[in-house]
Design a protein around this motif. Sequence first.
Motif, PDB file in Angstrom:
ATOM      1  N   THR A  44       5.563   9.670   5.552  1.00 45.08           N
ATOM      2  CA  THR A  44       4.715   9.326   4.404  1.00 45.08           C
ATOM      3  C   THR A  44       3.623  10.393   4.240  1.00 45.08           C
ATOM      4  O   THR A  44       3.440  11.243   5.116  1.00 45.08           O
ATOM      5  CB  THR A  44       4.039   7.950   4.596  1.00 45.08           C
ATOM      6  N   GLU A  45       2.866  10.319   3.141  1.00 47.70           N
ATOM      7  CA  GLU A  45       1.793  11.299   2.912  1.00 47.70           C
ATOM      8  C   GLU A  45       0.758  11.246   4.045  1.00 47.70           C
ATOM      9  O   GLU A  45       0.370  12.279   4.590  1.00 47.70           O
ATOM     10  CB  GLU A  45       1.103  11.033   1.566  1.00 47.70           C
ATOM     11  N   TYR A  46       0.320  10.037   4.400  1.00 49.97           N
ATOM     12  CA  TYR A  46      -0.672   9.918   5.479  1.00 49.97           C
ATOM     13  C   TYR A  46      -0.098  10.379   6.810  1.00 49.97           C
ATOM     14  O   TYR A  46      -0.788  10.977   7.612  1.00 49.97           O
ATOM     15  CB  TYR A  46      -1.157   8.464   5.598  1.00 49.97           C
TER      16      TYR A  46
ATOM     17  N   ASP B 290      -5.176   0.645   5.971  1.00 51.19           N
ATOM     18  CA  ASP B 290      -6.564   0.918   6.346  1.00 51.19           C
ATOM     19  C   ASP B 290      -6.893   0.236   7.678  1.00 51.19           C
ATOM     20  O   ASP B 290      -6.648  -0.961   7.824  1.00 51.19           O
ATOM     21  CB  ASP B 290      -7.508   0.400   5.245  1.00 51.19           C
TER      22      ASP B 290
ATOM     23  N   GLY C 174       0.555   3.827  -1.681  1.00 55.35           N
ATOM     24  CA  GLY C 174      -0.217   5.048  -1.946  1.00 55.35           C
ATOM     25  C   GLY C 174       0.462   5.865  -3.031  1.00 55.35           C
ATOM     26  O   GLY C 174       0.832   5.344  -4.082  1.00 55.35           O
TER      27      GLY C 174
ATOM     28  N   ILE D  39       3.371  -2.742  -3.689  1.00 55.92           N
ATOM     29  CA  ILE D  39       2.142  -3.439  -4.104  1.00 55.92           C
ATOM     30  C   ILE D  39       0.948  -2.584  -3.717  1.00 55.92           C
ATOM     31  O   ILE D  39       0.706  -2.341  -2.529  1.00 55.92           O
ATOM     32  CB  ILE D  39       2.047  -4.813  -3.415  1.00 55.92           C
ATOM     33  N   GLU D  40       0.239  -2.096  -4.709  1.00 55.73           N
ATOM     34  CA  GLU D  40      -0.849  -1.135  -4.457  1.00 55.73           C
ATOM     35  C   GLU D  40      -2.074  -1.569  -5.241  1.00 55.73           C
ATOM     36  O   GLU D  40      -1.988  -1.924  -6.408  1.00 55.73           O
ATOM     37  CB  GLU D  40      -0.373   0.254  -4.896  1.00 55.73           C
ATOM     38  N   LYS D  41      -3.242  -1.516  -4.561  1.00 54.75           N
ATOM     39  CA  LYS D  41      -4.427  -2.020  -5.251  1.00 54.75           C
ATOM     40  C   LYS D  41      -5.201  -0.955  -6.009  1.00 54.75           C
ATOM     41  O   LYS D  41      -6.002  -1.297  -6.882  1.00 54.75           O
ATOM     42  CB  LYS D  41      -5.312  -2.815  -4.300  1.00 54.75           C
ATOM     43  N   VAL D  42      -4.984   0.321  -5.695  1.00 54.38           N
ATOM     44  CA  VAL D  42      -5.778   1.357  -6.354  1.00 54.38           C
ATOM     45  C   VAL D  42      -4.995   1.973  -7.531  1.00 54.38           C
ATOM     46  O   VAL D  42      -3.951   2.602  -7.329  1.00 54.38           O
ATOM     47  CB  VAL D  42      -6.185   2.455  -5.345  1.00 54.38           C
TER      48      VAL D  42
ATOM     49  N   GLY E  45       0.803  -1.224   0.000  1.00 57.22           N
ATOM     50  CA  GLY E  45       0.000   0.000   0.000  1.00 57.22           C
ATOM     51  C   GLY E  45       0.834   1.270   0.000  1.00 57.22           C
ATOM     52  O   GLY E  45       0.675   2.121   0.881  1.00 57.22           O
TER      53      GLY E  45
ATOM     54  N   ASN F 178       2.814   0.991   5.959  1.00 56.97           N
ATOM     55  CA  ASN F 178       2.658   2.356   6.470  1.00 56.97           C
ATOM     56  C   ASN F 178       1.206   2.806   6.343  1.00 56.97           C
ATOM     57  O   ASN F 178       0.677   2.909   5.244  1.00 56.97           O
ATOM     58  CB  ASN F 178       3.545   3.323   5.669  1.00 56.97           C
ATOM     59  N   PHE F 179       0.562   3.012   7.493  1.00 55.99           N
ATOM     60  CA  PHE F 179      -0.771   3.633   7.523  1.00 55.99           C
ATOM     61  C   PHE F 179      -1.794   2.853   6.695  1.00 55.99           C
ATOM     62  O   PHE F 179      -2.528   3.424   5.889  1.00 55.99           O
ATOM     63  CB  PHE F 179      -0.677   5.117   7.110  1.00 55.99           C
TER      64      PHE F 179
ATOM     65  N   ASP G 170      -2.810  -7.107  -4.771  1.00 59.30           N
ATOM     66  CA  ASP G 170      -3.392  -7.217  -3.443  1.00 59.30           C
ATOM     67  C   ASP G 170      -2.401  -7.896  -2.498  1.00 59.30           C
ATOM     68  O   ASP G 170      -1.831  -8.937  -2.846  1.00 59.30           O
ATOM     69  CB  ASP G 170      -4.674  -8.058  -3.558  1.00 59.30           C
ATOM     70  N   ALA G 171      -2.255  -7.314  -1.323  1.00 63.53           N
ATOM     71  CA  ALA G 171      -1.363  -7.892  -0.316  1.00 63.53           C
ATOM     72  C   ALA G 171      -1.706  -9.355  -0.031  1.00 63.53           C
ATOM     73  O   ALA G 171      -0.816 -10.158   0.272  1.00 63.53           O
ATOM     74  CB  ALA G 171      -1.454  -7.079   0.975  1.00 63.53           C
TER      75      ALA G 171
END
Length: 204
Positions: free
Chosen positions: A174-176, A101, A31, A51-54, A29, A98-99, A79-80
Motif C-alpha cells: 500500500t502507499e503507507y 491510524d 486512502g 470506506i474512506e472518511k477523508v 480506510g 491497512n495502516f 466512517d468505519a
Amino acid sequence: LINEPFSARGHWRELFGAPADATIHVELGPGKGGFICEIAKQNPDVLYVGIEKVPDVLVMAMERALSAGVTNVRFIRGDAALLAEYFEPGEFSRLYINFCDPWHKNRQAKRRLTHRNFLRLYAPLLGVGGDIHFKTDNRPLFDFSLIEFEACEYGLTEVSFDLHAEDAPWNIVTEYERTFSAKGYKINRLVATVLSKTLDKPAQ
Ligand code: SAH
C-alpha cells in the motif's frame, strides 16, 4: 461512489449488478486506493467496497479506479464505525485494514479500528469463516491488536512481525506500506478469522 450507502445495506450485489452469491470484500480506510484497485484487478469476480472518511483522498482513490479500468470497486465516503448501517450481517466475508491510524495515546484507544468494540462490530457482519487481513508498521498498535483479537476470540493465523523479510510475492504494497518500510519500519501482518465462539461473545 455510493451516495446513499444506508440504502445500499442488504442490496450490495444488486448495486454491482452481480449474482446473488457473489463475494464481497471491504477495505476500511483505503486512502489513495492503490491496494483496493490492485486487488480488484487481480480478482475480477470479487466485489470490493472501500470506506474512506477523508473526501480528498477518496477522490484520488476513485480517479485511480477509473484509470486502472476496474469495474468491481465502489466507494463510500463514511466512517468505519457505521459499518453495520452500510452492511447487513454476513453481507461481506473479508475486511482489509491497512495502516490504520494508531491513535497512540491511551485515552484514544477506542478510536483504533482494532479496538475490541470495533472487532465486536465486525464479527457478525463477516459471519463465521469471514476474516480480517490487518497490516501495520506500528508495532505498539500491532501488539495492542493481538490482545484485542484474542480477547474477542478470533482465530489468529499468518501472524508476522516482519512481512517483507518473508517470501510473500502475493503481498500488495500500500502507499503507507511503501513509505514506512522505506523509513526502516518493519511491516506487521495477521489474519483473524471469525469463529463461532467469536460471535458468542457479549456485545461489551
Ligand atoms: N490504507 C492506506 C491508507 C492508510 S492511512 C494505505 O495503507 O496506504 C489511514 C486511512 O484511513 C486514511 O485515509 C484515513 O482517512 C482513513 N480512516 C481513518 N479512520 C477512518 C474511519 N473511521 N473510517 C473510514 N476511514 C478512516
